[in-house]
Design a protein around this motif. Structure first.
Motif, PDB file in Angstrom:
ATOM      1  N   THR A 115       0.844  -1.184   0.000  1.00 21.42           N
ATOM      2  CA  THR A 115       0.000   0.000   0.000  1.00 21.42           C
ATOM      3  C   THR A 115       0.882   1.237   0.000  1.00 21.42           C
ATOM      4  O   THR A 115       1.966   1.226   0.604  1.00 21.42           O
ATOM      5  CB  THR A 115      -0.939   0.034   1.220  1.00 21.42           C
ATOM      6  OG1 THR A 115      -1.641   1.292   1.244  1.00 21.42           O
ATOM      7  CG2 THR A 115      -0.179  -0.147   2.520  1.00 21.42           C
ATOM      8  N   LEU A 126      -0.703  -6.884   2.498  1.00 25.14           N
ATOM      9  CA  LEU A 126      -1.234  -8.247   2.445  1.00 25.14           C
ATOM     10  C   LEU A 126      -0.175  -9.188   1.893  1.00 25.14           C
ATOM     11  O   LEU A 126       0.587  -8.815   1.003  1.00 25.14           O
ATOM     12  CB  LEU A 126      -2.460  -8.295   1.536  1.00 25.14           C
ATOM     13  CG  LEU A 126      -3.626  -7.364   1.869  1.00 25.14           C
ATOM     14  CD1 LEU A 126      -4.663  -7.416   0.749  1.00 25.14           C
ATOM     15  CD2 LEU A 126      -4.260  -7.740   3.197  1.00 25.14           C
ATOM     16  N   GLN A 152      -0.303  -8.490   7.081  1.00 19.66           N
ATOM     17  CA  GLN A 152      -1.486  -9.348   7.248  1.00 19.66           C
ATOM     18  C   GLN A 152      -1.404 -10.531   6.291  1.00 19.66           C
ATOM     19  O   GLN A 152      -1.569 -10.373   5.087  1.00 19.66           O
ATOM     20  CB  GLN A 152      -2.762  -8.553   6.984  1.00 19.66           C
ATOM     21  CG  GLN A 152      -4.039  -9.370   7.114  1.00 19.66           C
ATOM     22  CD  GLN A 152      -4.273  -9.847   8.534  1.00 19.66           C
ATOM     23  OE1 GLN A 152      -4.363  -9.040   9.452  1.00 19.66           O
ATOM     24  NE2 GLN A 152      -4.349 -11.156   8.718  1.00 19.66           N
ATOM     25  N   ILE A 154      -2.902 -13.686   4.497  1.00 19.56           N
ATOM     26  CA  ILE A 154      -4.286 -13.919   4.109  1.00 19.56           C
ATOM     27  C   ILE A 154      -4.324 -15.041   3.070  1.00 19.56           C
ATOM     28  O   ILE A 154      -3.354 -15.255   2.339  1.00 19.56           O
ATOM     29  CB  ILE A 154      -4.893 -12.614   3.534  1.00 19.56           C
ATOM     30  CG1 ILE A 154      -6.413 -12.691   3.417  1.00 19.56           C
ATOM     31  CG2 ILE A 154      -4.261 -12.232   2.209  1.00 19.56           C
ATOM     32  CD1 ILE A 154      -7.062 -11.337   3.210  1.00 19.56           C
ATOM     33  N   GLU A 158      -8.832 -14.861  -0.777  1.00 18.47           N
ATOM     34  CA  GLU A 158      -9.412 -13.675  -0.128  1.00 18.47           C
ATOM     35  C   GLU A 158      -8.701 -12.387  -0.522  1.00 18.47           C
ATOM     36  O   GLU A 158      -9.177 -11.288  -0.202  1.00 18.47           O
ATOM     37  CB  GLU A 158      -9.331 -13.822   1.395  1.00 18.47           C
ATOM     38  CG  GLU A 158     -10.051 -15.030   1.956  1.00 18.47           C
ATOM     39  CD  GLU A 158      -9.729 -15.296   3.408  1.00 18.47           C
ATOM     40  OE1 GLU A 158     -10.456 -16.078   4.047  1.00 18.47           O
ATOM     41  OE2 GLU A 158      -8.737 -14.733   3.928  1.00 18.47           O
ATOM     42  N   ILE A 159      -7.581 -12.517  -1.205  1.00 15.42           N
ATOM     43  CA  ILE A 159      -6.692 -11.363  -1.356  1.00 15.42           C
ATOM     44  C   ILE A 159      -7.282 -10.275  -2.248  1.00 15.42           C
ATOM     45  O   ILE A 159      -7.036  -9.087  -2.038  1.00 15.42           O
ATOM     46  CB  ILE A 159      -5.307 -11.825  -1.854  1.00 15.42           C
ATOM     47  CG1 ILE A 159      -4.228 -10.849  -1.392  1.00 15.42           C
ATOM     48  CG2 ILE A 159      -5.273 -12.016  -3.364  1.00 15.42           C
ATOM     49  CD1 ILE A 159      -2.815 -11.396  -1.505  1.00 15.42           C
ATOM     50  N   GLU A 160      -8.086 -10.664  -3.235  1.00 13.75           N
ATOM     51  CA  GLU A 160      -8.624  -9.653  -4.153  1.00 13.75           C
ATOM     52  C   GLU A 160      -9.616  -8.730  -3.447  1.00 13.75           C
ATOM     53  O   GLU A 160      -9.593  -7.511  -3.635  1.00 13.75           O
ATOM     54  CB  GLU A 160      -9.266 -10.344  -5.352  1.00 13.75           C
ATOM     55  CG  GLU A 160      -8.243 -11.040  -6.238  1.00 13.75           C
ATOM     56  CD  GLU A 160      -8.863 -12.009  -7.214  1.00 13.75           C
ATOM     57  OE1 GLU A 160     -10.110 -12.041  -7.311  1.00 13.75           O
ATOM     58  OE2 GLU A 160      -8.118 -12.737  -7.886  1.00 13.75           O
ATOM     59  N   THR A 161     -10.486  -9.317  -2.640  1.00 13.32           N
ATOM     60  CA  THR A 161     -11.434  -8.481  -1.881  1.00 13.32           C
ATOM     61  C   THR A 161     -10.692  -7.640  -0.854  1.00 13.32           C
ATOM     62  O   THR A 161     -10.973  -6.438  -0.695  1.00 13.32           O
ATOM     63  CB  THR A 161     -12.474  -9.366  -1.174  1.00 13.32           C
ATOM     64  OG1 THR A 161     -13.246 -10.058  -2.158  1.00 13.32           O
ATOM     65  CG2 THR A 161     -13.408  -8.530  -0.309  1.00 13.32           C
ATOM     66  N   ALA A 162      -9.728  -8.254  -0.174  1.00  9.65           N
ATOM     67  CA  ALA A 162      -8.975  -7.528   0.854  1.00  9.65           C
ATOM     68  C   ALA A 162      -8.188  -6.368   0.252  1.00  9.65           C
ATOM     69  O   ALA A 162      -7.979  -5.339   0.914  1.00  9.65           O
ATOM     70  CB  ALA A 162      -8.036  -8.479   1.590  1.00  9.65           C
ATOM     71  N   THR A 163      -7.765  -6.515  -0.998  1.00 10.20           N
ATOM     72  CA  THR A 163      -7.005  -5.447  -1.664  1.00 10.20           C
ATOM     73  C   THR A 163      -7.797  -4.148  -1.723  1.00 10.20           C
ATOM     74  O   THR A 163      -7.237  -3.052  -1.598  1.00 10.20           O
ATOM     75  CB  THR A 163      -6.618  -5.894  -3.093  1.00 10.20           C
ATOM     76  OG1 THR A 163      -5.726  -6.998  -3.004  1.00 10.20           O
ATOM     77  CG2 THR A 163      -5.934  -4.773  -3.862  1.00 10.20           C
ATOM     78  N   LEU A 165      -9.753  -3.113   0.489  1.00 16.49           N
ATOM     79  CA  LEU A 165      -9.757  -2.544   1.836  1.00 16.49           C
ATOM     80  C   LEU A 165      -8.390  -1.995   2.240  1.00 16.49           C
ATOM     81  O   LEU A 165      -8.279  -1.308   3.258  1.00 16.49           O
ATOM     82  CB  LEU A 165     -10.183  -3.616   2.848  1.00 16.49           C
ATOM     83  CG  LEU A 165     -11.551  -4.265   2.622  1.00 16.49           C
ATOM     84  CD1 LEU A 165     -11.763  -5.391   3.627  1.00 16.49           C
ATOM     85  CD2 LEU A 165     -12.663  -3.226   2.726  1.00 16.49           C
ATOM     86  N   THR A 166      -7.360  -2.312   1.453  1.00 16.59           N
ATOM     87  CA  THR A 166      -5.997  -1.920   1.850  1.00 16.59           C
ATOM     88  C   THR A 166      -5.305  -1.116   0.755  1.00 16.59           C
ATOM     89  O   THR A 166      -5.219   0.097   0.828  1.00 16.59           O
ATOM     90  CB  THR A 166      -5.168  -3.171   2.194  1.00 16.59           C
ATOM     91  OG1 THR A 166      -5.124  -4.062   1.062  1.00 16.59           O
ATOM     92  CG2 THR A 166      -5.760  -3.902   3.387  1.00 16.59           C
TER      93      THR A 166
END
Length: 272
Positions: A115, A126, A152, A154, A158-163, A165-166
């Motif tokens: 990020t 991530l 984090q 992960i 799940e990493i694409e959705t979490a991306t 958020l970050t």
């Protein structure tokens, strides 16, 4: 620990600066390569790092290498290199899976989604690791990322959705706040856009600090601010009519974009 960085675009440069700023890596332990030498020379003027003449030269002298090229350039590049099996290859590209990386490197591989806020040693990086990683390599990667923010681990699925958020969130939040400021100025033209922006930035910083220091949930902070029948409660009711749908659309669009990119990379990999 010697660290390599191939590709000095915005992410590659950010990693160099963040690693050095945090003290996680001494500049002389960094080896970088970029196709155009100027970016590397500019970084060496600020940090006494090593510049390699080729990507292969980077891989020959480091324990872990961050490959910071564009997604569609990752696999073709790695196929041209002879990477020592002991070298831990880390891709920062969206759409490139661990399986893709394992198809071109016999050693350990990982995915990291950095990020931009890591330049301030804040935010969430991530990471997802292949099963080939030793516990020592996993801890080494986690330690590096934790020095420039929060690391984090992960699951890859799940990493694409979490991306969103970050990594994507700083730009999305800035866009939301800009719309917020512009709406305020449309309502009250006497209020300058510069002051509106400054107010929102300071309020955002204060909100984040309050949430973190008092370990509040979002619902708890809402309850504290939104008195019954008050302006904030009514404001939340207005936002509740449009925001959920907008965010659902955002995540759907992102999933579609990721699927398209993965299909392109899969097609590319099958023809190499």
């Amino acid at each position: 620990m010697n660290i390599g960085i191939i590709g000095l675009g915005s992410i590659g440069q950010m990693l160099v600066k963040a690693f050095c700023k945090s003290g996680a890596v001494a500049p002389e332990e960094l080896v970088v390569f970029n196709r155009t030498r100027e970016k590397a020379d500019n970084l060496r003027a600020a940090y006494d790092l090593k510049i390699a003449d080729t990507a292969q030269a980077v891989c020959n002298q480091v324990d872990i290498v961050f490959v910071c090229t564009k997604p569609l350039e990752i696999l073709p590049l790695l196929r041209t290199l002879s990477i020592p099996a002991k070298t831990h290859v880390v891709s920062v590209a969206a759409g490139v899976s661990i399986a893709d990386l394992e198809s071109v490197h016999t050693g350990s591989v990982s995915k990291v989604i950095p990020t931009v806020t890591s330049s301030e040693l804040r935010g969430v990086s991530l990471f997802a690791c292949s099963e080939r990683l030793s516990s020592e390599q996993r801890e080494q990667l986690k330690w590096l990322l934790s020095r420039i923010g929060v690391a984090q681990e992960i699951a890859e699925e799940e990493i694409e959705t979490a991306t969103i958020l970050t990594s994507s969130a700083p730009g999305l939040i800035a866009g939301i706040l800009e719309s917020y400021a512009q709406a305020a100025v449309r309502k009250t033209p006497a209020l300058s856009i510069e002051i509106a922006r400054e107010m929102l930035v300071e309020t955002m910083l204060g909100t984040a600090t309050l949430l973190q220091n008092e370990k509040l949930g979002f619902d708890q902070l809402i309850e504290r601010v939104a008195t019954k029948g008050g302006i904030t409660e009514e404001g939340l009711r207005v936002l509740g009519k449009t925001l959920p749908k907008g965010f659902d659309e955002l995540f759907d669009m992102t999933a579609s974009k990721h699927d398209m990119l993965k299909q392109m990379i899969h097609k590319q990999n099958s023809t190499l």
